[in-house]
Design an enzyme around this catalytic site. Sequence first.
Site, PDB file in Angstrom:
ATOM      1  N   LYS A  82      38.641  27.609 -13.373  1.00 34.09           N
ATOM      2  CA  LYS A  82      37.771  27.036 -12.342  1.00 34.09           C
ATOM      3  C   LYS A  82      37.986  25.538 -12.288  1.00 34.09           C
ATOM      4  O   LYS A  82      38.245  24.892 -13.317  1.00 34.09           O
ATOM      5  CB  LYS A  82      36.286  27.302 -12.659  1.00 34.09           C
ATOM      6  CG  LYS A  82      35.329  26.611 -11.682  1.00 34.09           C
ATOM      7  CD  LYS A  82      33.880  26.720 -12.114  1.00 34.09           C
ATOM      8  CE  LYS A  82      32.987  25.892 -11.178  1.00 34.09           C
ATOM      9  NZ  LYS A  82      31.558  25.965 -11.531  1.00 34.09           N
TER      10      LYS A  82
ATOM     11  N   GLU B  38      19.871  18.898 -10.246  1.00 36.02           N
ATOM     12  CA  GLU B  38      20.315  19.508 -11.504  1.00 36.02           C
ATOM     13  C   GLU B  38      20.011  18.654 -12.725  1.00 36.02           C
ATOM     14  O   GLU B  38      20.525  17.536 -12.873  1.00 36.02           O
ATOM     15  CB  GLU B  38      21.819  19.790 -11.449  1.00 36.02           C
ATOM     16  CG  GLU B  38      22.329  20.540 -12.666  1.00 36.02           C
ATOM     17  CD  GLU B  38      23.749  21.058 -12.489  1.00 36.02           C
ATOM     18  OE1 GLU B  38      24.246  21.720 -13.398  1.00 36.02           O
ATOM     19  OE2 GLU B  38      24.352  20.799 -11.428  1.00 36.02           O
TER      20      GLU B  38
END
Length: 391
Positions: free
Chosen positions: A142, A191
């Site tokens: 990723k 976040e």
Amino acid sequence: MTAVSTATTGAELLAGYQPGESSLFASPRGTLLAEGTWFAVPPSGRPDGHADLARRVEAVLGVAEAAGHEVRTVVGAVPFAPGADARLIVPQRLRRGGAPVAADHRRSALGIAGLRPVPTPEGYRASVARAVAEIRAGQYTKVVLARSLHAEVTGFDPAPVVRALAGRDPGGYTFAVDLGAGRTLFGASPELLVARHGRTVTANPLAGSAARSADPAEDRRRAAALLASAKDRHEHAVVSEQVASVLRTYCTDLDVPAEPSLVATATMWHLSTLVTGEIADPAVSALELATALHPTPAVCGTPTPAARAAIGRLEEFDRGFYTGMVGWVDASGDGEWAVTIRCATASPEGLDIYAGAGVVGDSDPRAELAETTAKLGTMLTALGVENADVA
């Protein structure tokens, strides 16, 4: 007046924020307004400067104690690259207040004639396609690829935008950090990288996103589709599992939910996992935990070295403080650090606004471009820029 004071409300501190003279960090737990600079944390001079950052901050806080300075807290931002210098200070004065509340703040009037994307939308899609090919070839699993928008604007004042961001998403992490030389890092991150309050440690990794819709039925459909998406759940699991793995080395009784949940900002749905635990060694500060976690796969990729190398090849700009971390830590080790996303950097040359998307083997370049466009909407809306053609 004492160097540390408590204000009644977060709104008072938001109203008192002055770019160039103060820095602000607001979370659901409360708001900090750091005024002036008493002492700046010195740079490391090492290529892996983040590795000794907690030690350098601890030393600076020791200097503050020895000098009798009443503020025993460091506030600021840490960049994405491990060798780049952080902007962390002990303020001259620190004011604390309550959390922000939902409010409709008037947007700043900006004379933005146009936005220049870096790279172009076509260039971004090409980079995503190249990353997908490299992932399928086994080079990494990723990578998070970002893009930016540059706006030429003079006389820009971040303060009204910061207030608008805090009022729009009071459950997030609103920040404005004075970087010096007329530069300000500001934004509203959804976040939480990590927080430590007493013995309690909390992290809230987010990965897997979908744009919200103004139509309630469509908005619910998009949320349900995100929660059911195998691609997004895999992307999220990579992040949450790594965060949990790191925290297990520092914590006891770590609680990691088996399934992600949904969280919403004004513009986005995210897959979320709320990780909680108890610190095993009270000498480990919130900043030490944050540097151990940074960068998570949510902003870099995995494996980290290969993903960093891919970012260096595929991105056309220096991230600077984007996808770093922003927050505070005090002499007791308590603190909060948010992931520096949904943000922009203001300078005399204009504004640079950032967004990124996680790329895996089955990513669609058009979908990743659309995701970054939706994420850019957080800042563009606060700036009063409507219907901008950025995709």
